[in-house]
Design a protein around this motif. Structure first.
Motif, PDB file in Angstrom:
ATOM      1  N   GLU A   6     -37.156 -44.729  12.567  1.00 39.60           N
ATOM      2  CA  GLU A   6     -36.556 -44.549  13.891  1.00 39.60           C
ATOM      3  C   GLU A   6     -36.268 -45.899  14.545  1.00 39.60           C
ATOM      4  OE1 GLU A   6     -38.527 -40.270  15.189  1.00 39.60           O
ATOM      5  OE2 GLU A   6     -39.645 -42.117  15.558  1.00 39.60           O
ATOM      6  N   ALA A   7     -37.172 -46.856  14.366  1.00 36.00           N
ATOM      7  CA  ALA A   7     -36.975 -48.195  14.926  1.00 36.00           C
ATOM      8  C   ALA A   7     -35.755 -48.869  14.291  1.00 36.00           C
ATOM      9  CB  ALA A   7     -38.215 -49.052  14.722  1.00 36.00           C
ATOM     10  N   ILE A   8     -35.612 -48.726  12.978  1.00 35.51           N
ATOM     11  CA  ILE A   8     -34.450 -49.312  12.285  1.00 35.51           C
ATOM     12  C   ILE A   8     -33.169 -48.660  12.792  1.00 35.51           C
ATOM     13  CG2 ILE A   8     -33.279 -49.451  10.043  1.00 35.51           C
ATOM     14  CD1 ILE A   8     -36.148 -49.722   8.820  1.00 35.51           C
ATOM     15  N   TYR A   9     -33.170 -47.343  12.895  1.00 38.98           N
ATOM     16  CA  TYR A   9     -31.997 -46.622  13.393  1.00 38.98           C
ATOM     17  C   TYR A   9     -31.645 -47.067  14.811  1.00 38.98           C
ATOM     18  CZ  TYR A   9     -28.994 -42.846  14.960  1.00 38.98           C
ATOM     19  OH  TYR A   9     -27.943 -42.134  15.480  1.00 38.98           O
ATOM     20  N   ARG A  10     -32.672 -47.177  15.662  1.00 39.39           N
ATOM     21  CA  ARG A  10     -32.440 -47.575  17.064  1.00 39.39           C
ATOM     22  C   ARG A  10     -31.846 -48.978  17.138  1.00 39.39           C
ATOM     23  NH1 ARG A  10     -35.304 -50.745  19.849  1.00 39.39           N
ATOM     24  NH2 ARG A  10     -37.218 -50.474  18.662  1.00 39.39           N
ATOM     25  N   ARG A  11     -32.435 -49.929  16.389  1.00 37.80           N
ATOM     26  CA  ARG A  11     -31.939 -51.318  16.419  1.00 37.80           C
ATOM     27  C   ARG A  11     -30.515 -51.405  15.877  1.00 37.80           C
ATOM     28  NH1 ARG A  11     -32.712 -55.202  19.015  1.00 37.80           N
ATOM     29  NH2 ARG A  11     -32.851 -56.739  17.403  1.00 37.80           N
ATOM     30  N   THR A  12     -30.244 -50.685  14.799  1.00 38.70           N
ATOM     31  CA  THR A  12     -28.899 -50.679  14.232  1.00 38.70           C
ATOM     32  C   THR A  12     -27.908 -50.132  15.247  1.00 38.70           C
ATOM     33  OG1 THR A  12     -29.778 -50.423  11.997  1.00 38.70           O
ATOM     34  CG2 THR A  12     -27.469 -49.830  12.332  1.00 38.70           C
ATOM     35  N   LYS A  13     -28.289 -49.059  15.907  1.00 38.42           N
ATOM     36  CA  LYS A  13     -27.441 -48.462  16.940  1.00 38.42           C
ATOM     37  C   LYS A  13     -27.197 -49.464  18.078  1.00 38.42           C
ATOM     38  CE  LYS A  13     -27.159 -44.293  19.740  1.00 38.42           C
ATOM     39  NZ  LYS A  13     -27.817 -43.045  20.114  1.00 38.42           N
ATOM     40  N   PHE A  15     -27.291 -52.790  17.866  1.00 39.90           N
ATOM     41  CA  PHE A  15     -26.388 -53.833  17.388  1.00 39.90           C
ATOM     42  C   PHE A  15     -24.950 -53.321  17.315  1.00 39.90           C
ATOM     43  CE2 PHE A  15     -30.183 -56.077  15.580  1.00 39.90           C
ATOM     44  CZ  PHE A  15     -29.976 -57.278  16.243  1.00 39.90           C
ATOM     45  N   ASN A  16     -24.763 -52.097  16.839  1.00 35.68           N
ATOM     46  CA  ASN A  16     -23.415 -51.529  16.791  1.00 35.68           C
ATOM     47  C   ASN A  16     -22.805 -51.436  18.183  1.00 35.68           C
ATOM     48  OD1 ASN A  16     -23.058 -51.181  14.000  1.00 35.68           O
ATOM     49  ND2 ASN A  16     -24.209 -49.275  14.034  1.00 35.68           N
ATOM     50  N   GLN A  17     -23.614 -51.045  19.155  1.00 38.12           N
ATOM     51  CA  GLN A  17     -23.122 -50.909  20.520  1.00 38.12           C
ATOM     52  C   GLN A  17     -22.741 -52.270  21.113  1.00 38.12           C
ATOM     53  OE1 GLN A  17     -25.715 -48.809  23.203  1.00 38.12           O
ATOM     54  NE2 GLN A  17     -24.400 -49.189  24.970  1.00 38.12           N
ATOM     55  N   ILE A  18     -23.616 -53.260  20.985  1.00 43.75           N
ATOM     56  CA  ILE A  18     -23.326 -54.559  21.593  1.00 43.75           C
ATOM     57  C   ILE A  18     -22.125 -55.231  20.925  1.00 43.75           C
ATOM     58  CG2 ILE A  18     -24.905 -56.001  20.247  1.00 43.75           C
ATOM     59  CD1 ILE A  18     -25.509 -57.460  22.925  1.00 43.75           C
ATOM     60  N   THR A  19     -22.008 -55.092  19.593  1.00 45.21           N
ATOM     61  CA  THR A  19     -20.863 -55.722  18.931  1.00 45.21           C
ATOM     62  C   THR A  19     -19.565 -54.973  19.239  1.00 45.21           C
ATOM     63  OG1 THR A  19     -21.358 -54.560  16.857  1.00 45.21           O
ATOM     64  CG2 THR A  19     -22.210 -56.812  17.093  1.00 45.21           C
ATOM     65  N   ARG A  20     -19.654 -53.692  19.534  1.00 50.83           N
ATOM     66  CA  ARG A  20     -18.467 -52.928  19.939  1.00 50.83           C
ATOM     67  C   ARG A  20     -18.067 -53.292  21.373  1.00 50.83           C
ATOM     68  NH1 ARG A  20     -20.066 -48.594  17.995  1.00 50.83           N
ATOM     69  NH2 ARG A  20     -21.293 -47.857  19.741  1.00 50.83           N
ATOM     70  N   GLU A  21     -19.054 -53.424  22.256  1.00 49.39           N
ATOM     71  CA  GLU A  21     -18.778 -53.719  23.662  1.00 49.39           C
ATOM     72  C   GLU A  21     -18.441 -55.197  23.890  1.00 49.39           C
ATOM     73  OE1 GLU A  21     -22.238 -52.353  25.726  1.00 49.39           O
ATOM     74  OE2 GLU A  21     -21.678 -50.236  25.486  1.00 49.39           O
ATOM     75  N   GLN A  22     -19.013 -56.071  23.052  1.00 49.57           N
ATOM     76  CA  GLN A  22     -18.794 -57.517  23.189  1.00 49.57           C
ATOM     77  C   GLN A  22     -18.388 -58.089  21.822  1.00 49.57           C
ATOM     78  OE1 GLN A  22     -22.238 -59.423  24.924  1.00 49.57           O
ATOM     79  NE2 GLN A  22     -22.698 -57.597  26.110  1.00 49.57           N
ATOM     80  N   PRO A  23     -17.206 -57.733  21.335  1.00 45.44           N
ATOM     81  CA  PRO A  23     -16.827 -58.120  19.975  1.00 45.44           C
ATOM     82  C   PRO A  23     -16.714 -59.621  19.750  1.00 45.44           C
ATOM     83  CG  PRO A  23     -14.966 -57.156  21.137  1.00 45.44           C
ATOM     84  CD  PRO A  23     -16.170 -56.968  22.002  1.00 45.44           C
ATOM     85  N   ARG A  24     -16.588 -60.397  20.800  1.00 46.76           N
ATOM     86  CA  ARG A  24     -16.474 -61.841  20.640  1.00 46.76           C
ATOM     87  C   ARG A  24     -17.809 -62.572  20.832  1.00 46.76           C
ATOM     88  NH1 ARG A  24     -11.792 -60.187  20.514  1.00 46.76           N
ATOM     89  NH2 ARG A  24      -9.790 -61.132  20.462  1.00 46.76           N
ATOM     90  N   ASN A  25     -18.876 -61.800  20.946  1.00 45.25           N
ATOM     91  CA  ASN A  25     -20.223 -62.354  21.078  1.00 45.25           C
ATOM     92  C   ASN A  25     -20.740 -62.660  19.668  1.00 45.25           C
ATOM     93  OD1 ASN A  25     -22.947 -62.860  21.402  1.00 45.25           O
ATOM     94  ND2 ASN A  25     -23.314 -61.143  22.788  1.00 45.25           N
ATOM     95  N   TRP A  26     -20.412 -63.834  19.174  1.00 44.74           N
ATOM     96  CA  TRP A  26     -20.747 -64.166  17.784  1.00 44.74           C
ATOM     97  C   TRP A  26     -22.243 -64.246  17.544  1.00 44.74           C
ATOM     98  CZ3 TRP A  26     -23.197 -68.786  16.706  1.00 44.74           C
ATOM     99  CH2 TRP A  26     -23.145 -69.771  17.702  1.00 44.74           C
ATOM    100  N   ARG A  27     -23.006 -64.553  18.576  1.00 45.78           N
ATOM    101  CA  ARG A  27     -24.473 -64.582  18.400  1.00 45.78           C
ATOM    102  C   ARG A  27     -25.019 -63.191  18.090  1.00 45.78           C
ATOM    103  NH1 ARG A  27     -24.600 -69.005  22.486  1.00 45.78           N
ATOM    104  NH2 ARG A  27     -25.263 -70.820  21.290  1.00 45.78           N
ATOM    105  N   ALA A  28     -24.441 -62.181  18.741  1.00 43.42           N
ATOM    106  CA  ALA A  28     -24.872 -60.803  18.464  1.00 43.42           C
ATOM    107  C   ALA A  28     -24.576 -60.434  17.012  1.00 43.42           C
ATOM    108  CB  ALA A  28     -24.177 -59.828  19.408  1.00 43.42           C
ATOM    109  N   TRP A  29     -23.405 -60.851  16.513  1.00 41.73           N
ATOM    110  CA  TRP A  29     -23.053 -60.574  15.119  1.00 41.73           C
ATOM    111  C   TRP A  29     -24.041 -61.251  14.174  1.00 41.73           C
ATOM    112  CZ3 TRP A  29     -19.630 -56.956  13.864  1.00 41.73           C
ATOM    113  CH2 TRP A  29     -18.641 -56.611  14.782  1.00 41.73           C
TER     114      TRP A  29
END
Length: 80
Positions: A6-13, A15-29
Motif C-alpha cells: 500500500e505504501a508503494i502504491y501510495r508513493r507511486t500515485k 509521484f504520478n500526480q506531482i509529475t502530471r501537475e508539475q511536468p517541468r519539475n525535474w527534481r520530482a522526476w
C-alpha cells in the motif's frame, strides 16, 4: 496500518500526480526515479532476482523519457 504494498502504491500515485501537475519539475522526476531504484534494489536483495533489476531499469528509462519529452532542453534530466 499501511502495508508495504500500500505504501508503494501510495508513493507511486503521489509521484504520478506531482509529475502530471508539475511536468517541468525535474527534481520530482528524479526523485521518482530514485524511488523506483530503491524498490528495485530492495526486491533484488529480497529475491536475488536480476529480472526485477532489469524491469526497474526499464521503468526508470520510461520515466526519464517522459520527463525529457516535456522538457527536452533540461540538462539535469539529460545527464541522468
Amino acid at each position: 496500518m499501511e502495508t508495504p504494498e500500500e505504501a508503494i502504491y501510495r508513493r507511486t500515485k503521489e509521484f504520478n500526480q506531482i509529475t502530471r501537475e508539475q511536468p517541468r519539475n525535474w527534481r520530482a522526476w528524479l526523485e521518482f526515479v530514485k524511488f523506483q531504484d530503491e524498490l528495485g534494489n530492495a526486491a533484488f536483495k529480497r529475491k536475488g532476482d536480476a529480472i526485477e533489476v532489469c524491469a526497474g531499469a526499464e521503468r526508470n528509462l520510461a520515466i526519464l523519457e517522459r520527463a525529457l519529452s516535456l522538457e527536452p532542453a533540461n540538462v539535469g534530466l539529460s545527464m541522468e
